[in-house]
Design a protein around this motif. Structure first.
Motif, PDB file in Angstrom:
ATOM      1  N   THR A  64      59.618 -11.574 -36.067  1.00  0.00           N
ATOM      2  CA  THR A  64      60.395 -10.922 -37.115  1.00  0.00           C
ATOM      3  C   THR A  64      61.474 -10.075 -36.447  1.00  0.00           C
ATOM      4  OG1 THR A  64      58.464 -10.808 -38.549  1.00  0.00           O
ATOM      5  CG2 THR A  64      60.290  -9.348 -39.093  1.00  0.00           C
ATOM      6  N   ALA A  65      62.657 -10.087 -37.024  1.00  0.00           N
ATOM      7  CA  ALA A  65      63.758  -9.264 -36.519  1.00  0.00           C
ATOM      8  C   ALA A  65      64.464  -8.600 -37.694  1.00  0.00           C
ATOM      9  CB  ALA A  65      64.746 -10.115 -35.727  1.00  0.00           C
ATOM     10  N   GLU A  66      64.931  -7.398 -37.452  1.00  0.00           N
ATOM     11  CA  GLU A  66      65.798  -6.701 -38.400  1.00  0.00           C
ATOM     12  C   GLU A  66      67.206  -6.813 -37.848  1.00  0.00           C
ATOM     13  OE1 GLU A  66      64.909  -5.448 -41.323  1.00  0.00           O
ATOM     14  OE2 GLU A  66      62.818  -5.974 -40.944  1.00  0.00           O
ATOM     15  N   VAL A  67      68.108  -7.340 -38.648  1.00  0.00           N
ATOM     16  CA  VAL A  67      69.477  -7.576 -38.193  1.00  0.00           C
ATOM     17  C   VAL A  67      70.430  -6.716 -39.017  1.00  0.00           C
ATOM     18  CG1 VAL A  67      71.270  -9.310 -37.780  1.00  0.00           C
ATOM     19  CG2 VAL A  67      68.848  -9.953 -37.591  1.00  0.00           C
ATOM     20  N   GLU A  68      71.212  -5.905 -38.308  1.00  0.00           N
ATOM     21  CA  GLU A  68      72.251  -5.098 -38.957  1.00  0.00           C
ATOM     22  C   GLU A  68      73.509  -5.949 -39.045  1.00  0.00           C
ATOM     23  OE1 GLU A  68      72.983  -1.713 -36.486  1.00  0.00           O
ATOM     24  OE2 GLU A  68      70.870  -1.093 -36.479  1.00  0.00           O
ATOM     25  N   LEU A  69      74.133  -5.949 -40.213  1.00  0.00           N
ATOM     26  CA  LEU A  69      75.397  -6.671 -40.379  1.00  0.00           C
ATOM     27  C   LEU A  69      76.482  -5.721 -40.848  1.00  0.00           C
ATOM     28  CD1 LEU A  69      74.432  -9.931 -42.331  1.00  0.00           C
ATOM     29  CD2 LEU A  69      74.522  -9.576 -39.870  1.00  0.00           C
ATOM     30  N   ASN A  70      77.612  -5.757 -40.177  1.00  0.00           N
ATOM     31  CA  ASN A  70      78.810  -5.080 -40.661  1.00  0.00           C
ATOM     32  C   ASN A  70      79.712  -6.142 -41.270  1.00  0.00           C
ATOM     33  OD1 ASN A  70      78.510  -2.298 -40.081  1.00  0.00           O
ATOM     34  ND2 ASN A  70      78.789  -2.752 -37.911  1.00  0.00           N
ATOM     35  N   LEU A  71      80.322  -5.794 -42.386  1.00  0.00           N
ATOM     36  CA  LEU A  71      81.199  -6.736 -43.078  1.00  0.00           C
ATOM     37  C   LEU A  71      82.583  -6.137 -43.249  1.00  0.00           C
ATOM     38  CD1 LEU A  71      78.906  -7.798 -46.083  1.00  0.00           C
ATOM     39  CD2 LEU A  71      79.039  -8.862 -43.841  1.00  0.00           C
ATOM     40  N   GLU A  72      83.542  -7.016 -43.372  1.00  0.00           N
ATOM     41  CA  GLU A  72      84.888  -6.619 -43.796  1.00  0.00           C
ATOM     42  C   GLU A  72      85.248  -7.544 -44.943  1.00  0.00           C
ATOM     43  OE1 GLU A  72      89.345  -6.581 -42.035  1.00  0.00           O
ATOM     44  OE2 GLU A  72      87.786  -5.641 -40.811  1.00  0.00           O
ATOM     45  N   LEU A  73      85.343  -6.968 -46.132  1.00  0.00           N
ATOM     46  CA  LEU A  73      85.602  -7.761 -47.330  1.00  0.00           C
ATOM     47  C   LEU A  73      87.088  -7.790 -47.639  1.00  0.00           C
ATOM     48  CD1 LEU A  73      82.740  -6.360 -49.600  1.00  0.00           C
ATOM     49  CD2 LEU A  73      82.699  -8.404 -48.163  1.00  0.00           C
ATOM     50  N   ASP A  74      87.554  -8.937 -48.131  1.00  0.00           N
ATOM     51  CA  ASP A  74      88.925  -8.988 -48.627  1.00  0.00           C
ATOM     52  C   ASP A  74      88.906  -8.607 -50.109  1.00  0.00           C
ATOM     53  OD1 ASP A  74      88.215 -11.251 -50.177  1.00  0.00           O
ATOM     54  OD2 ASP A  74      88.782 -12.619 -48.560  1.00  0.00           O
ATOM     55  N   ARG A  75      90.049  -8.602 -50.732  1.00  0.00           N
ATOM     56  CA  ARG A  75      90.150  -8.139 -52.118  1.00  0.00           C
ATOM     57  C   ARG A  75      89.387  -9.021 -53.096  1.00  0.00           C
ATOM     58  NH1 ARG A  75      95.745  -5.339 -52.859  1.00  0.00           N
ATOM     59  NH2 ARG A  75      95.370  -5.909 -55.021  1.00  0.00           N
ATOM     60  N   ASP A  76      89.170 -10.285 -52.736  1.00  0.00           N
ATOM     61  CA  ASP A  76      88.551 -11.227 -53.660  1.00  0.00           C
ATOM     62  C   ASP A  76      87.057 -11.452 -53.407  1.00  0.00           C
ATOM     63  OD1 ASP A  76      91.038 -11.656 -54.868  1.00  0.00           O
ATOM     64  OD2 ASP A  76      91.555 -13.175 -53.365  1.00  0.00           O
ATOM     65  N   THR A  77      86.507 -10.874 -52.348  1.00  0.00           N
ATOM     66  CA  THR A  77      85.111 -11.121 -51.987  1.00  0.00           C
ATOM     67  C   THR A  77      84.285  -9.859 -52.218  1.00  0.00           C
ATOM     68  OG1 THR A  77      85.893 -12.635 -50.272  1.00  0.00           O
ATOM     69  CG2 THR A  77      83.593 -11.967 -50.153  1.00  0.00           C
ATOM     70  N   ALA A 125      76.476 -14.960 -37.891  1.00  0.00           N
ATOM     71  CA  ALA A 125      77.693 -14.430 -37.258  1.00  0.00           C
ATOM     72  C   ALA A 125      78.967 -15.180 -37.657  1.00  0.00           C
ATOM     73  CB  ALA A 125      77.527 -14.409 -35.737  1.00  0.00           C
ATOM     74  N   PRO A 126      78.938 -16.501 -37.847  1.00  0.00           N
ATOM     75  CA  PRO A 126      80.159 -17.213 -38.232  1.00  0.00           C
ATOM     76  C   PRO A 126      80.642 -16.975 -39.665  1.00  0.00           C
ATOM     77  CG  PRO A 126      78.648 -18.705 -37.122  1.00  0.00           C
ATOM     78  CD  PRO A 126      77.888 -17.454 -37.427  1.00  0.00           C
ATOM     79  N   ILE A 127      79.848 -16.333 -40.492  1.00  0.00           N
ATOM     80  CA  ILE A 127      80.303 -16.043 -41.853  1.00  0.00           C
ATOM     81  C   ILE A 127      81.567 -15.196 -41.739  1.00  0.00           C
ATOM     82  CG2 ILE A 127      79.741 -14.814 -43.999  1.00  0.00           C
ATOM     83  CD1 ILE A 127      76.772 -15.607 -43.479  1.00  0.00           C
ATOM     84  N   PRO A 128      82.661 -15.610 -42.359  1.00  0.00           N
ATOM     85  CA  PRO A 128      83.956 -14.950 -42.146  1.00  0.00           C
ATOM     86  C   PRO A 128      83.945 -13.433 -42.353  1.00  0.00           C
ATOM     87  CG  PRO A 128      84.255 -16.961 -43.399  1.00  0.00           C
ATOM     88  CD  PRO A 128      82.773 -16.753 -43.274  1.00  0.00           C
ATOM     89  N   GLU A 129      83.193 -12.936 -43.308  1.00  0.00           N
ATOM     90  CA  GLU A 129      83.193 -11.501 -43.603  1.00  0.00           C
ATOM     91  C   GLU A 129      82.353 -10.680 -42.620  1.00  0.00           C
ATOM     92  OE1 GLU A 129      84.251 -13.815 -47.134  1.00  0.00           O
ATOM     93  OE2 GLU A 129      82.483 -13.908 -45.845  1.00  0.00           O
ATOM     94  N   VAL A 130      81.504 -11.333 -41.838  1.00  0.00           N
ATOM     95  CA  VAL A 130      80.643 -10.627 -40.881  1.00  0.00           C
ATOM     96  C   VAL A 130      81.457 -10.285 -39.638  1.00  0.00           C
ATOM     97  CG1 VAL A 130      78.597 -10.794 -39.395  1.00  0.00           C
ATOM     98  CG2 VAL A 130      78.538 -11.711 -41.736  1.00  0.00           C
ATOM     99  N   THR A 131      81.550  -8.988 -39.347  1.00  0.00           N
ATOM    100  CA  THR A 131      82.324  -8.542 -38.187  1.00  0.00           C
ATOM    101  C   THR A 131      81.440  -8.155 -37.012  1.00  0.00           C
ATOM    102  OG1 THR A 131      82.386  -6.263 -38.997  1.00  0.00           O
ATOM    103  CG2 THR A 131      84.238  -7.711 -39.609  1.00  0.00           C
ATOM    104  N   GLN A 132      80.157  -7.853 -37.275  1.00  0.00           N
ATOM    105  CA  GLN A 132      79.269  -7.462 -36.186  1.00  0.00           C
ATOM    106  C   GLN A 132      77.819  -7.677 -36.604  1.00  0.00           C
ATOM    107  OE1 GLN A 132      79.253  -3.267 -35.291  1.00  0.00           O
ATOM    108  NE2 GLN A 132      78.418  -3.585 -33.245  1.00  0.00           N
ATOM    109  N   THR A 133      77.011  -8.115 -35.642  1.00  0.00           N
ATOM    110  CA  THR A 133      75.566  -8.218 -35.861  1.00  0.00           C
ATOM    111  C   THR A 133      74.858  -7.453 -34.745  1.00  0.00           C
ATOM    112  OG1 THR A 133      75.196 -10.217 -34.533  1.00  0.00           O
ATOM    113  CG2 THR A 133      75.811 -10.534 -36.850  1.00  0.00           C
ATOM    114  N   VAL A 134      73.778  -6.788 -35.092  1.00  0.00           N
ATOM    115  CA  VAL A 134      72.904  -6.144 -34.109  1.00  0.00           C
ATOM    116  C   VAL A 134      71.484  -6.545 -34.487  1.00  0.00           C
ATOM    117  CG1 VAL A 134      72.087  -3.973 -33.121  1.00  0.00           C
ATOM    118  CG2 VAL A 134      74.485  -4.195 -33.833  1.00  0.00           C
ATOM    119  N   THR A 135      70.793  -7.201 -33.551  1.00  0.00           N
ATOM    120  CA  THR A 135      69.455  -7.711 -33.831  1.00  0.00           C
ATOM    121  C   THR A 135      68.409  -6.843 -33.151  1.00  0.00           C
ATOM    122  OG1 THR A 135      70.323  -9.958 -33.976  1.00  0.00           O
ATOM    123  CG2 THR A 135      67.946  -9.731 -33.662  1.00  0.00           C
TER     124      THR A 135
END
Length: 162
Positions: A64-77, A125-135
């Motif tokens: 099991t892992a806890e993964v932190e995700l940072n996102l950058e959303l555009d105006r439409d997402t 990680a390849p999801i366009p809105e994902v800017t950083q992952t920490v596992t």
């Protein structure tokens, strides 16, 4: 306290309890409890029933892992749109939008650290809105869903030394 809330609390404690026993605990008839359960399931309040598993005692590899995700959303997402994409993966067992230094807390489960790492690097990680992952890999679980995982020592006597 509201009877439905009491019912939910009892189910959280032991979802395998039969409706007759629950009815006695709530001071209601078995039919009333069955109707309340049906209502809670129909309106989506109760989504399912699951076991709490101590994987260290099961003869299978499980990580099991806890993964932190940072996102950058555009105006439409929206966060909800990204969440819908992430929750479709079987490896994702929980996803929370959180406050603080990152946006999503994702629980990922698989058979090995390598499998989790590959999943995060190739699918999340390849999801366009994902800017950083920490596992963060879970090394040992002491409590989950209200259940303690520690070995219990029933001898509560104080030790006495000469």
């Amino acid at each position: 306290m509201d009877t439905k809330r009491e019912l939910v609390d009892l189910l959280l404690e032991d979802a395998r309890e039969d409706t007759e026993t629950i009815a006695r605990q709530l001071g209601r008839s078995q039919e009333e409890v069955e109707e309340m359960l049906s209502d809670l399931e129909d309106d989506g309040s109760i989504l399912g029933y699951q076991a709490v598993v101590d994987w260290s005692k099961v003869d299978e590899d499980h990580v099991t892992a806890e993964v932190e995700l940072n996102l950058e959303l555009d105006r439409d997402t929206t966060y909800a749109e990204v969440a819908r994409r992430i929750t479709k993966f079987d490896e994702v067992t929980a996803l929370h939008l959180v406050s603080g230094d990152y946006d999503f807390d994702v629980t990922v489960e698989s058979e090995s650290m390598r499998a989790v790492s590959m999943f995060v690097s190739e699918q999340i990680a390849p999801i366009p809105e994902v800017t950083q992952t920490v596992t963060h890999f879970v090394m040992k679980t002491y409590k989950n869903r209200g259940m303690e995982f520690t070995e219990r020592d029933d001898d509560d006597r104080l030790s006495v030394s000469p």
